[in-house]
Design a protein around this motif. Structure first.
Motif, short mmCIF file in Angstrom:
data_model
loop_
_atom_site.label_atom_id
_atom_site.label_comp_id
_atom_site.label_asym_id
_atom_site.label_seq_id
_atom_site.Cartn_x
_atom_site.Cartn_y
_atom_site.Cartn_z
N GLU A 110 81.18 46.39 83.23
CA GLU A 110 80.92 45.17 82.44
C GLU A 110 80.43 45.58 81.05
OE1 GLU A 110 77.29 42.85 83.09
OE2 GLU A 110 78.53 41.06 83.25
N GLU B 105 72.34 35.65 90.62
CA GLU B 105 73.58 35.50 89.85
C GLU B 105 73.67 36.70 88.92
OE1 GLU B 105 73.56 31.57 88.10
OE2 GLU B 105 73.45 30.61 90.06
N THR C 31 57.70 39.64 90.57
CA THR C 31 58.48 39.91 91.80
C THR C 31 57.60 40.53 92.88
OG1 THR C 31 59.17 42.07 90.95
CG2 THR C 31 60.67 40.23 90.60
N GLY D 20 57.88 40.69 84.44
CA GLY D 20 58.96 40.53 85.42
C GLY D 20 58.61 41.20 86.74
N GLU D 21 58.18 42.45 86.64
CA GLU D 21 57.83 43.18 87.87
C GLU D 21 56.58 42.59 88.53
OE1 GLU D 21 58.22 47.56 87.91
OE2 GLU D 21 56.20 47.53 88.74
N PRO E 194 67.98 35.42 81.93
CA PRO E 194 68.51 36.32 80.89
C PRO E 194 68.58 35.66 79.52
CG PRO E 194 70.34 35.31 82.02
CD PRO E 194 69.08 34.64 82.54
N GLY F 178 79.58 40.61 86.06
CA GLY F 178 80.98 40.38 86.42
C GLY F 178 81.90 41.28 85.63
P1 NAD Z 1 68.70 41.82 82.55
O1 NAD Z 1 68.93 42.08 83.99
O2 NAD Z 1 68.49 42.98 81.65
O3 NAD Z 1 67.43 40.90 82.33
C1 NAD Z 1 67.33 39.63 82.96
C2 NAD Z 1 65.86 39.31 83.15
O4 NAD Z 1 65.30 40.21 84.10
C3 NAD Z 1 65.02 39.42 81.89
O5 NAD Z 1 64.10 38.35 81.88
C4 NAD Z 1 64.32 40.76 82.09
O6 NAD Z 1 63.10 40.86 81.39
C5 NAD Z 1 64.10 40.75 83.59
N1 NAD Z 1 63.91 42.06 84.20
C6 NAD Z 1 64.45 43.24 83.83
N2 NAD Z 1 64.08 44.23 84.69
C7 NAD Z 1 63.28 43.64 85.62
C8 NAD Z 1 62.57 44.13 86.77
N3 NAD Z 1 62.63 45.41 87.14
N4 NAD Z 1 61.85 43.25 87.49
C9 NAD Z 1 61.79 41.94 87.15
N5 NAD Z 1 62.43 41.43 86.07
C10 NAD Z 1 63.17 42.26 85.32
O7 NAD Z 1 69.94 40.92 82.08
P2 NAD Z 1 70.26 40.44 80.61
O8 NAD Z 1 70.64 41.66 79.82
O9 NAD Z 1 69.16 39.57 80.13
O10 NAD Z 1 71.55 39.52 80.85
C11 NAD Z 1 72.86 40.01 80.85
C12 NAD Z 1 73.33 40.25 82.27
O11 NAD Z 1 73.14 39.08 83.04
C13 NAD Z 1 74.80 40.56 82.37
O12 NAD Z 1 75.00 41.56 83.32
C14 NAD Z 1 75.41 39.26 82.87
O13 NAD Z 1 76.63 39.39 83.56
C15 NAD Z 1 74.33 38.76 83.76
N6 NAD Z 1 74.44 37.31 83.92
C16 NAD Z 1 74.91 36.81 85.10
C17 NAD Z 1 75.06 35.43 85.26
C18 NAD Z 1 75.62 34.83 86.52
O14 NAD Z 1 75.57 33.61 86.66
N7 NAD Z 1 76.16 35.59 87.44
C19 NAD Z 1 74.69 34.58 84.23
C20 NAD Z 1 74.21 35.13 83.05
C21 NAD Z 1 74.07 36.50 82.91
#
Ligand code: NAD
Ligand code: 6OD
Length: 485
Positions: free
Chosen positions: A389, A253, A219, A215-216, A152, A256
Motif C-alpha cells: 500500500e 478498518e 489500548t 494511543g498505547e 487516522p 488496502g
Molecule cells: P496509523 O496506523 O499510522 O495511525 C492511526 C492512528 O493510530 C493514529 O491516531 C495513531 O496515533 C495511532 N497509533 C499509532 N500507533 C499506535 C499504537 N501502537 N497504539 C495505539 N495507537 C497507535 O494510520 P494513518 O497513517 O493515520 O492512516 C493511514 C492508514 O490507515 C492507511 O494504511 C489506510 O489504508 C488506513 N485506513 C484504513 C481505513 C479503512 O476503513 N479500512 C480507513 C482509513 C485509513
C-alpha cells in the motif's frame, strides 16, 4: 499561537505531561497550532470520566439519546464553516472535497445511527420444553461500556464520527485518540457535544502519538471495554497484541491494495471518470483507493492514454484555491514514503506513464508535501508498487485477457478491502463480483455509500464490519434472557 487541549469530562484540559507538539500545515509546513500531549494520568482521567458519564447516558432511553445526537448533527451543520476550515488546514485537502464529503458525513453519521438504534429488532424464540409448557428466549442489547476510538488522518472527522456516533447511540461513552496529524475537528466536536447536551464524560478526547503515548496508554487501559481502530495494518497488529491480555474486543478498518477491473465492454467515459476519482481523490489517501488497475487488452492502450490525459489535467494546489482538485500529502514524512515508492517503481523497471516526482508549486509553498499524480505500466506482481500500500496518488496498470486471469490477479494480495468493476454486462458483473475476496465491491462506481450496509475488509484489511446494524453488533453486547413458562 492557538492551543489545542485535551477534552476530558466536558472540559478542555492541559495534559499533565506539560508538553505541546506542533500541528503542521501540509501545504507549507507552517505551524497551525500546538497540541497538548496527554500523559498516562490524563488517559486514566478520561477513562474514569467516561465510566461515570456512561452510567447516566446508558440510563437514558434510546429516544432521549437519539434526540441529543440529532442536536450534535445540527451543531456540526451550524458550525459547518469552522469544521471545514479546520479540516482543510489540517489535511491540505481541497475545500470542495471536504465540503462535499468530510463534513456532511460527520453530521450524517450521527443522524443515521440516532435513527437506527431504536428501530432494530432483536431475536426471540418460542422453545419447547419437556413439561410441554415451553419457554421464551429473547435477546436484549446492552452497551459495551467505554469504547476507545483510535482514528487516522486521511478523513479525520468522517472516520472518527463513523465510530463515535454508533458507539454513543448504543449508550456507550468514548475516549477518542485522533491522529496527531489532524487533531482539530475532533477537539472542536467537544464543544458541539457540550452545546447539544451530551452529559460530561460521554465524549472525551486525548491527544498524542501511538507507541509510548496516548494511543498505547488507551489500548492498555484496563477500564476500556473495546477498541475500534482505523489505520495501518501494522498498527492494528500492535493494538491487537495490547488488547489480548484483557480480552478486549476490537473492530479494525485497516489498509488496502485495491484493484479496479476494467472490461472491454465497459462504458469508457464512466470507467475513466470513476478511476480518476478512485486513484487520485484526496491525493490517493483513501483506504478504498485504487492502486492496481487491470484493463482488458483490446482497450488497454486507449484506457492508459485517457487516464494519463486526465491525471495531467489535475490542478494541484492548496485547499482554498478555486478549481483545485488535489492538495498535498498529509506530511513531509509521508511525502518521503510515497517518493520512495516512486523511486522503487523506476528501479524495478516500471514504465512511468506520467508523474513520478514532485510537481512545481508556486510561491511560499515549496515546503509542502506535494507529489505528482503518477501512473505506471510495464508492471506485474513482482513489482513492490503492485503489492504494498503506497497511500498516494498513483496506480500501476496491467493488461489481462480473461475473467479467470483477472480474478486471480485481483485476489493475489494480502489485503481485501475494496474493488471496482467496470462492465456493461450485468451477468459478468455479478459473476466476477462474487469471486473477489474483499469486503466492498463496487460495480460501475466507487465509494458510493449507503451507511446501512456492512463496511469493512477481509484478510489484512480488517476485522469485523461496521455500518447499520453491524455497528450495533460491535457496540453492544447481546444478552439472551430465557423465561420458563
Ligand atoms: P496509523 O496506523 O499510522 O495511525 C492511526 C492512528 O493510530 C493514529 O491516531 C495513531 O496515533 C495511532 N497509533 C499509532 N500507533 C499506535 C499504537 N501502537 N497504539 C495505539 N495507537 C497507535 O494510520 P494513518 O497513517 O493515520 O492512516 C493511514 C492508514 O490507515 C492507511 O494504511 C489506510 O489504508 C488506513 N485506513 C484504513 C481505513 C479503512 O476503513 N479500512 C480507513 C482509513 C485509513
Ligand atoms: O465511508 C465510510 O464509512 C468509511 N469508513 C470510509 C473509509 C475510507 C477510508 O479512507
Amino acid at each position: 499561537m492557538r492551543k489545542l487541549l485535551n477534552f476530558i469530562n466536558g472540559r478542555s484540559v492541559e495534559g499533565r505531561k506539560n508538553h505541546f507538539f506542533n500541528n503542521l500545515n501540509p501545504v507549507d509546513g507552517s505551524v497551525l497550532s500546538v497540541v497538548s500531549e496527554a500523559a498516562v494520568e490524563d488517559v486514566d482521567a478520561a477513562v474514569k470520566a467516561a465510566r461515570e458519564g456512561q452510567k447516566l447516558w446508558a440510563k437514558m432511553s434510546n429516544a432521549e439519546r437519539s434526540a441529543i445526537l440529532h442536536k450534535v448533527a445540527d451543531g456540526i451543520d451550524a458550525r459547518f464553516d469552522e469544521f471545514l476550515e479546520a479540516e482543510c488546514l489540517d489535511t491540505g485537502k481541497p475545500r470542495s472535497l471536504a465540503a462535499h464529503i468530510d463534513i456532511p458525513r460527520g453530521a450524517a453519521n450521527f443522524r443515521i445511527f440516532a435513527d437506527l438504534v431504536g428501530n432494530v429488532a432483536t431475536e426471540a424464540f418460542q422453545s419447547p420444553t419437556p413439561d410441554g409448557l415451553g419457554a421464551i428466549n429473547y435477546a436484549i442489547r446492552a452497551p459495551k461500556g467505554v469504547i476507545g476510538v483510535i482514528s487516522p488522518w486521511n478523513l479525520p472527522l468522517l472516520l472518527m464520527t463513523w465510530k463515535v456516533a454508533p458507539a454513543l447511540a448504543c449508550g456507550n461513552a468514548v475516549v477518542v485518540k485522533p491522529s496527531e496529524e489532524t487533531p482539530t475537528t475532533t477537539t472542536l466536536l467537544g464543544e458541539v457535544m457540550n452545546a447539544a447536551g451530551v452529559p460530561h464524560g460521554v465524549y472525551n478526547v486525548i491527544h498524542g502519538f501511538g507507541p509510548g503515548s496516548a494511543g498505547e496508554f488507551l489500548t492498555l487501559h484496563p477500564g476500556v471495554d473495546a477498541i475500534t481502530f482505523t489505520g495501518e495494518t501494522r498498527t492494528g497488529a500492535a493494538i491487537m497484541k495490547a488488547c489480548a491480555d484483557d480480552i478486549r474486543d476490537i473492530s479494525f478498518e485497516l489498509g488496502g491494495k485495491n484493484p479496479a477491473v476494467v472490461f472491454a465492454d465497459c462504458d469508457m467515459d464512466k470507467a475513466i471518470e470513476g478511476t480518476v476519482r478512485s486513484v487520485f481523490a484526496n491525493c490517493g489517501q483513501v483506504c478504498l483507493a485504487t492502486e492496481r488497475v487491470y484493463v482488458e487488452r483490446p482497450i488497454f492502450d486507449t484506457f492508459v492514454a485517457r487516464l494519463k490525459a486526465e491525471a495531467e489535467a489535475i490542478r494541484i494546489g492548496s485547499s482554498f484555491e478555486p478549481g483545485i482538485a488535489m492538495g498535498p500529502l498529509i506530511s513531509k514524512e509521508h511525502q518521503q514514503k510515497v517518493l520512495g515508492y516512486y523511486r522503487r517503481a523506476a528501479e524495478d523497471g516500471a514504465v512511468v506513464v506520467t508523474g513520478g516526482g514532485v510537481p512545481e508549486v508556486a510561491g511560499d509553498r515549496t515546503d509542502g508535501a506535494w507529489v505528482q499524480p503518477t501512473i505506471w505500466t510495464g508492471v506485474d506482481h513482482s513489482h513492490t508498487i503492485m503489492r504494498e500500500e503506497v497511500f498516494g496518488p498513483c496506480c500501476g496498470i496491467m493488461p489481462f485477457d480473461s475473467e479467470d486471469e483477472v480474478v486471480a490477479l485481483a485476489n493475489d494480495t494480502e489485503y481485501g478491502l475494496a474493488c471496482s468493476i467496470w462492465t456493461e454486462n450485468l451477468s459478468r458483473a455479478h459473476r466476477v463480483a462474487a469471486q473477489i475476496d474483499c469486503g466492498l465491491t463496487w460495480v460501475n462506481s466507487w465509494f458510493l455509500r449507503d451507511l446501512r450496509t456492512p463496511f469493512g475488509g477481509s484478510k489484512k484489511s480488517g476485522i469485523g464490519r461496521e455500518g447499520g446494524v453491524h455497528s450495533l453488533e460491535f457496540y453492544t453486547e447481546l444478552r439472551n434472557i430465557c423465561i420458563k413458562l
